[in-house]
Design a protein around this motif. Sequence first.
Motif, short mmCIF file in Angstrom:
data_model
loop_
_atom_site.label_atom_id
_atom_site.label_comp_id
_atom_site.label_asym_id
_atom_site.label_seq_id
_atom_site.Cartn_x
_atom_site.Cartn_y
_atom_site.Cartn_z
N UNK A 48 54.37 20.28 72.57
CA UNK A 48 54.21 20.49 71.31
C UNK A 48 53.60 21.96 70.98
N UNK A 49 54.52 22.76 70.09
CA UNK A 49 53.79 24.18 69.80
C UNK A 49 52.47 24.25 69.35
N UNK B 167 48.27 34.93 69.09
CA UNK B 167 49.81 34.65 69.01
C UNK B 167 50.30 33.65 70.23
N UNK B 168 49.76 34.04 71.44
CA UNK B 168 50.21 32.98 72.46
C UNK B 168 49.80 31.69 72.32
N UNK C 136 52.24 30.14 69.73
CA UNK C 136 53.66 30.06 69.90
C UNK C 136 53.87 29.23 71.06
N UNK C 137 52.80 29.16 72.09
CA UNK C 137 53.11 28.33 73.13
C UNK C 137 53.11 26.78 73.14
N UNK C 138 54.20 26.28 73.92
CA UNK C 138 54.03 24.41 73.71
C UNK C 138 53.33 24.29 75.06
N UNK C 139 52.70 23.05 74.87
CA UNK C 139 51.91 22.48 76.14
C UNK C 139 52.01 20.88 75.41
N UNK D 256 63.05 24.52 76.08
CA UNK D 256 62.47 23.34 75.17
C UNK D 256 62.77 22.01 75.87
N UNK E 225 52.69 21.95 82.10
CA UNK E 225 53.86 22.83 81.74
C UNK E 225 53.27 23.79 80.44
N UNK E 226 54.11 25.03 80.42
CA UNK E 226 53.91 25.80 79.43
C UNK E 226 55.49 26.16 79.06
N UNK E 227 55.44 26.49 77.79
CA UNK E 227 56.61 26.97 77.01
C UNK E 227 56.45 28.12 76.03
N UNK E 228 57.03 29.07 76.22
CA UNK E 228 56.58 30.42 75.57
C UNK E 228 58.02 30.93 74.96
N UNK E 229 58.11 31.09 73.45
CA UNK E 229 59.41 31.58 73.22
C UNK E 229 58.99 33.02 72.68
N UNK F 64 59.12 35.58 69.64
CA UNK F 64 59.04 35.10 68.19
C UNK F 64 59.06 36.12 67.38
#
Lengths: 346, 178
Positions: A1-2, A166-167, A170-173, B20, B33-37, B39
């Motif tokens: 989730x972001x 911002x990181x 914005x980041x999802x973990x 995603x 895991x990390x997801x970074x768009x 933006x």
Amino acid sequence: MQGNRVIGEAAIRAGCRFYAGYPITPQNELTEYMADNMRRAKNGTFIQAESEIAAINMVLGAAAAGARAMTSSSSPGISLKQEGISSLAADELPAVIVNIMRGGPGLGNILPSQGDYFQATRGGGHGDYRTIVLAPASVQELADLTMDAFDLADRYRNPVLILADGMMGQMSEPVEFSEPAPRQYPESYVLNGRGKGKSRFIRGLILDAIRMEEHNWKLYRKYQVITQKEVRFETFWTDDAEILIVAYGTAARIAKGAIKRSREMGIPVGLIRPITLWPFPMEVIRSFAERVDNFLVFEMNTGQMVEDVQLALGGIGKVQFYGRPGGVIPTPAELAKVIAHHARKK
Amino acid sequence: MIRKTIFAGFGGQGVLMMGYIYAHAVMNEGYHVTYLPSYGVEVRGGTANCTVAVSDEEIASPIASEPDYLVVMNKPSLYTYQNRLAPQGSIFLNSSIIDTKPTRKDVNIHDVPVGEMAGRLGNPRVQNIVMMGSFIKKTGLITPESFLKGLKQILGEKKKSAMEINRKAFAAGYNLEI
């Protein structure tokens, strides 16, 4: 989730029933999440305010009326909220303020930065006050600290600032939400009509000098208690460390990666990560100085927390600084090079 | 073990969605895991990218200065990112619209004609899932079942009907010999 959405979800779960905000990148998803989800909370209110200033003052009103209240913004927007934050501190009202920092000064840019350390830890607004400042370093910690922020705000009747960048936003973990504790906030603080009881009032304007001084000392005593009781930090690979990095938030994550690389090269380096930036872990850092005399402060700015580290050490040991401002996020490899250079110089 | 992937292309090509869903699927398999768009001021037709980092331990930085894999859906993205790719890394390339070859000679290149393949399935919107079929097969980190489970979670109950075409698109990419 972001990260941004996680803050919103954690807040609602923690019983936040009033949110007012004004859009700004990189925290927009938090405002959006509250717009979408506050309606599923019983008696929840979401307001997109006409400005940041309006939003913080709405939060002040909601807090006075007894709601768990929150607002969020990013650096320039947080500057606008300072008058309201000062008023919350003066009025001894609980509220949570989220700052998803971006590059500055001025409008700067929208990239992750840690330029607001001074503003966050020195009160930010006018007057003799402090805000509790929590600095998460993962999405999981965003969830946990958001819940804790509401409890701390209630316990000390003081604004609590969540300082991320911002990181983080914005980041999802992956994230797991814990079960929040039931709220403990005495009804006697709430302005909801006195009934047959004593009159209640909240006041920040105290014209008499002696009474204002009394109020200042009262706040001071409260801040002393917070300083004694609420310091939080994490240590990483410090046991045999000869060099200690001090870093928080995103910078601390990068530092951990750099430390792993440095350890592979045989450099004994560890990390102290302040989780509360105010109260700052002064004693902890001072106690490490008995054994280690080599500190490297790493921030995504030109050097702000480094002053607190110097203050904590009081002239003992060597304090060096490495920083990248403006939205540049250094890699663990880059920081590992700095550590290696630092180790050789010793 | 750490594997970093940059997904890049035009806004509207489903670039962020690829990352995603992938992030979701690897999370289900128990990885960090990390997801970074990106933006910024991205709009449809502009550029979009995201970075997914997968590891069996805590991830220090979600940014990929030297990604292991690169998934490029348009030509500007190939130019922007190919020099960052780690030696022996892999480029997954949308060969339907990218008419140039990468300049890197020390990497693996997988051409995936996602436009034609999605066209044959009658839905140009599933180009990104076709690409993910090939990506999941070649990278081998997670099973196709895991990816499809992640996809289902992201699409949610509301878009149940979309699952069928996406499943076909994924299978087409997965079964493509590249």
